[in-house]
Design a protein around this motif. Structure first.
Motif, PDB file in Angstrom:
ATOM      1  N   GLY A  18       0.802  -1.211   0.000  1.00  0.00           N
ATOM      2  CA  GLY A  18       0.000   0.000   0.000  1.00  0.00           C
ATOM      3  C   GLY A  18       0.840   1.269   0.000  1.00  0.00           C
ATOM      4  N   PHE A  19       0.167   2.386   0.131  1.00  0.00           N
ATOM      5  CA  PHE A  19       0.850   3.684   0.129  1.00  0.00           C
ATOM      6  C   PHE A  19       1.714   3.831   1.374  1.00  0.00           C
ATOM      7  N   GLN A  20       2.973   4.202   1.171  1.00  0.00           N
ATOM      8  CA  GLN A  20       3.918   4.380   2.273  1.00  0.00           C
ATOM      9  C   GLN A  20       4.535   5.766   2.203  1.00  0.00           C
ATOM     10  N   ARG A  21       4.960   6.271   3.346  1.00  0.00           N
ATOM     11  CA  ARG A  21       5.627   7.568   3.381  1.00  0.00           C
ATOM     12  C   ARG A  21       6.599   7.597   4.554  1.00  0.00           C
ATOM     13  N   GLY A  22       7.405   8.657   4.605  1.00  0.00           N
ATOM     14  CA  GLY A  22       8.286   8.870   5.744  1.00  0.00           C
ATOM     15  C   GLY A  22       9.279   7.744   5.965  1.00  0.00           C
ATOM     16  N   GLU A  23       9.493   7.398   7.219  1.00  0.00           N
ATOM     17  CA  GLU A  23      10.500   6.396   7.584  1.00  0.00           C
ATOM     18  C   GLU A  23      10.174   5.018   7.026  1.00  0.00           C
ATOM     19  N   ALA A  24       8.894   4.683   6.944  1.00  0.00           N
ATOM     20  CA  ALA A  24       8.502   3.372   6.417  1.00  0.00           C
ATOM     21  C   ALA A  24       8.909   3.233   4.952  1.00  0.00           C
ATOM     22  N   LEU A  25       8.680   4.289   4.163  1.00  0.00           N
ATOM     23  CA  LEU A  25       9.072   4.254   2.754  1.00  0.00           C
ATOM     24  C   LEU A  25      10.584   4.269   2.622  1.00  0.00           C
ATOM     25  N   GLU A  26      11.239   5.090   3.418  1.00  0.00           N
ATOM     26  CA  GLU A  26      12.709   5.143   3.382  1.00  0.00           C
ATOM     27  C   GLU A  26      13.303   3.765   3.634  1.00  0.00           C
ATOM     28  N   LYS A  27      12.782   3.052   4.609  1.00  0.00           N
ATOM     29  CA  LYS A  27      13.292   1.718   4.947  1.00  0.00           C
ATOM     30  C   LYS A  27      13.106   0.749   3.776  1.00  0.00           C
ATOM     31  N   LEU A  28      11.934   0.809   3.147  1.00  0.00           N
ATOM     32  CA  LEU A  28      11.669  -0.046   1.987  1.00  0.00           C
ATOM     33  C   LEU A  28      12.661   0.223   0.861  1.00  0.00           C
ATOM     34  N   ILE A  29      12.936   1.502   0.624  1.00  0.00           N
ATOM     35  CA  ILE A  29      13.854   1.866  -0.463  1.00  0.00           C
ATOM     36  C   ILE A  29      15.281   1.424  -0.126  1.00  0.00           C
ATOM     37  N   ARG A  30      15.731   1.747   1.078  1.00  0.00           N
ATOM     38  CA  ARG A  30      17.119   1.440   1.453  1.00  0.00           C
ATOM     39  C   ARG A  30      17.409  -0.063   1.414  1.00  0.00           C
ATOM     40  N   GLU A  31      16.442  -0.895   1.767  1.00  0.00           N
ATOM     41  CA  GLU A  31      16.676  -2.335   1.877  1.00  0.00           C
ATOM     42  C   GLU A  31      16.470  -3.092   0.575  1.00  0.00           C
ATOM     43  N   ALA A  32      15.915  -2.456  -0.451  1.00  0.00           N
ATOM     44  CA  ALA A  32      15.673  -3.131  -1.726  1.00  0.00           C
ATOM     45  C   ALA A  32      16.989  -3.393  -2.463  1.00  0.00           C
ATOM     46  N   ARG A  33      17.045  -4.519  -3.172  1.00  0.00           N
ATOM     47  CA  ARG A  33      18.219  -4.786  -4.015  1.00  0.00           C
ATOM     48  C   ARG A  33      18.330  -3.709  -5.085  1.00  0.00           C
ATOM     49  N   PHE A  34      17.214  -3.428  -5.725  1.00  0.00           N
ATOM     50  CA  PHE A  34      17.133  -2.319  -6.671  1.00  0.00           C
ATOM     51  C   PHE A  34      15.661  -1.966  -6.851  1.00  0.00           C
ATOM     52  N   SER A  35      15.415  -0.767  -7.363  1.00  0.00           N
ATOM     53  CA  SER A  35      14.041  -0.351  -7.631  1.00  0.00           C
ATOM     54  C   SER A  35      13.828  -0.321  -9.141  1.00  0.00           C
ATOM     55  N   VAL A  36      12.570  -0.369  -9.531  1.00  0.00           N
ATOM     56  CA  VAL A  36      12.250  -0.331 -10.955  1.00  0.00           C
ATOM     57  C   VAL A  36      11.273   0.812 -11.204  1.00  0.00           C
ATOM     58  N   TYR A  37      11.532   1.566 -12.281  1.00  0.00           N
ATOM     59  CA  TYR A  37      10.671   2.701 -12.638  1.00  0.00           C
ATOM     60  C   TYR A  37      10.277   2.523 -14.099  1.00  0.00           C
ATOM     61  N   PRO A  38       9.136   1.848 -14.343  1.00  0.00           N
ATOM     62  CA  PRO A  38       8.793   1.399 -15.700  1.00  0.00           C
ATOM     63  C   PRO A  38       7.885   2.333 -16.498  1.00  0.00           C
ATOM     64  N   SER A  39       7.945   3.606 -16.259  1.00  0.00           N
ATOM     65  CA  SER A  39       7.001   4.558 -16.842  1.00  0.00           C
ATOM     66  C   SER A  39       6.923   4.449 -18.363  1.00  0.00           C
ATOM     67  N   GLU A  40       5.715   4.725 -18.878  1.00  0.00           N
ATOM     68  CA  GLU A  40       5.503   4.649 -20.321  1.00  0.00           C
ATOM     69  C   GLU A  40       5.029   5.979 -20.901  1.00  0.00           C
ATOM     70  N   TRP A  41       5.090   7.046 -20.101  1.00  0.00           N
ATOM     71  CA  TRP A  41       4.801   8.370 -20.636  1.00  0.00           C
ATOM     72  C   TRP A  41       6.012   9.270 -20.421  1.00  0.00           C
ATOM     73  N   TYR A  42       5.948  10.481 -20.956  1.00  0.00           N
ATOM     74  CA  TYR A  42       7.098  11.373 -20.942  1.00  0.00           C
ATOM     75  C   TYR A  42       7.310  11.999 -19.556  1.00  0.00           C
ATOM     76  N   GLU A  43       7.775  11.198 -18.620  1.00  0.00           N
ATOM     77  CA  GLU A  43       8.133  11.734 -17.303  1.00  0.00           C
ATOM     78  C   GLU A  43       9.211  12.806 -17.478  1.00  0.00           C
ATOM     79  N   ASN A  44       9.178  13.796 -16.611  1.00  0.00           N
ATOM     80  CA  ASN A  44      10.161  14.873 -16.724  1.00  0.00           C
ATOM     81  C   ASN A  44      11.346  14.680 -15.782  1.00  0.00           C
ATOM     82  N   CYS A  45      11.097  14.816 -14.498  1.00  0.00           N
ATOM     83  CA  CYS A  45      12.170  14.690 -13.505  1.00  0.00           C
ATOM     84  C   CYS A  45      11.596  13.952 -12.294  1.00  0.00           C
ATOM     85  N   PRO A  46      11.284  12.657 -12.453  1.00  0.00           N
ATOM     86  CA  PRO A  46      10.619  11.931 -11.364  1.00  0.00           C
ATOM     87  C   PRO A  46      11.476  11.834 -10.105  1.00  0.00           C
ATOM     88  N   PHE A  47      10.923  12.338  -9.021  1.00  0.00           N
ATOM     89  CA  PHE A  47      11.641  12.366  -7.757  1.00  0.00           C
ATOM     90  C   PHE A  47      11.985  10.954  -7.277  1.00  0.00           C
TER      91      PHE A  47
END
Length: 397
Positions: free
Chosen positions: A283-312
């Motif tokens: 589900g939707f995560q934010r703050g420390e919970a999201l940070e922990k998920l990101i830091r512990e992942a082997r890698f993240s995937v960003y599969p966008s199919e539209w003209y993203e500009n500068c995705p944070f």
């Protein structure tokens, strides 16, 4: 700072609040102009704001005037004039203004300038609003990226029913774009800031804009580096929607049963994640919970199919020490050092995405090296961004 929303609503609001706060910290006086709203958290001395335009709610009577008010706003000009006369700004920094405030505010600033008030007009483009009536360069009916309106060919918006699939709404969008193309108000903008080089190339399809554009990636908060033990999962965090490439990613997940995926977010395609053994939706995560998920992942995937500009999300992942496998589309490639902090795949190509995930998943040494390389990431902080903004703000002085 001029923006239609003066309350937390999205990326452009985060941008104006953080930039405004930093400008104040450096001794500048900052005031804001936009719509009145119960959630408004910034403002101006004379309390001058336009009436709230609620396209999704509000009275039917009020909505009858919206087609005209979304093209030209006498109210916005009058209310902005009150702020100009009181505040006497050196810079008017425009952000999202179409439809609710309308480009008529540019005419008012120019009129005020001609009366002996030197003032820079700076515009930050957060999307494609000046070159595409639906702001995305993407047809929501087909899901396909579209550049038919580039160069000022806005009738294509109606042909494609590009605004909410509605001929009527698309016609209003087309009329708004054509009116301001003929009016020429945009020539009064001194500098147009594009948050990616990709966006700049699209803006430059208008010869007038090409003389004014500069590319500056958005700023990010400083992040403390932490050596974090990695866990065996691939992370997607963001909106669950078609333009974000969720359909393609889910299809690949099903073909890689031995790879564990964690999805963090919400959106219209959330049901697509159900019943797939190797997908865990937290589900939707934010703050420390999201940070922990990101830091512990082997890698993240960003599969966008539209003209993203500068995705944070792409920047955030690397700042937390997690490599990114990103779609080679829009401004995403500008944010990833391929072979150092991540990799790219052909947007929408499930086979290529599957192959790249397998390559990274099967090679711990490679992803560990990418993680180590993330220490050297140098995205602009607000301090660095501010230094780049000063010449833009003061170039006319």
């Amino acid at each position: 700072m001029i923006n239609k929303f003066l309350y937390p609503n999205g990326g452009s609001e985060t941008y104006i609040f953080k930039l405004g706060d930093y400008l104040k910290s450096q001794g500048h006086e900052v005031q804001y102009f936009g719509m009145e709203h119960e959630g408004r958290c910034v403002g101006n001395r004379v309390n001058a704001y336009t009436s709230d335009m609620d396209f999704h709610g509000g009275s039917k009577l009020a909505k009858l005037a919206y087609p005209i008010k979304t093209i030209y706003s006498t109210e916005a000009r009058k209310k902005l004039r009150l702020v100009l006369e009181d505040f006497k700004p050196d810079v008017c920094h425009l952000n999202n203004f179409n439809y609710q405030l309308t480009p008529s505010i540019i005419l008012e600033i120019q009129k005020w300038r001609k009366q002996g008030h030197p003032c820079r007009i700076v515009f930050t483009a957060h999307d494609y609003q000046l070159i595409c009536p639906n702001h995305m360069c993407n047809n929501p009916n087909t899901g396909e990226n579209c550049e038919k309106c580039l160069g000022g060919h806005f009738l294509n918006c109606v042909k494609g029913k590009c605004i909410h699939g509605s001929t009527a709404k698309s016609a209003i969008g087309m009329l708004e774009a054509e009116f301001w193309k003929l009016n020429g108000a945009y020539k009064y903008i001194d500098t147009m800031i594009c948050c990616s080089q990709f966006l700049k190339t699209k803006m430059d399809s208008n010869p007038l804009f090409a003389q004014k554009t500069v590319a500056l990636h958005n700023f990010v908060d400083k992040v403390e580096w932490k050596d974090t033990p990695k866990k065996d999962y691939v992370l997607y965090f963001g909106r669950f929607s078609k333009e974000k490439g969720i359909d393609t990613l889910v299809r690949v997940c099903k073909e890689l049963p031995d790879v564990q995926f964690i999805f963090a977010g919400t959106g219209p395609l959330e049901s697509e994640l159900s019943g797939i053994p190797n997908i865990k939706n937290v589900g939707f995560q934010r703050g420390e919970a999201l940070e922990k998920l990101i830091r512990e992942a082997r890698f993240s995937v960003y599969p966008s199919e539209w003209y993203e500009n500068c995705p944070f999300s792409v920047m955030e992942s690397q700042m937390y020490g997690t490599p990114v496998l990103g779609a080679n589309i829009g401004g995403i490639p500008e944010l990833i050092e391929v072979g150092k902090t991540g990799a790219l795949f052909e947007s929408g190509n499930a086979d290529d995405l599957k192959e790249k995930i397998q390559t990274l998943w099967s090679n711990h040494a490679l992803t560990d090296q990418y993680t180590e390389n993330c220490k050297a990431i140098t995205f602009d902080t607000i301090e660095a961004y501010y230094k780049k903004m000063l010449p833009i703000y003061g170039a006319a002085k």
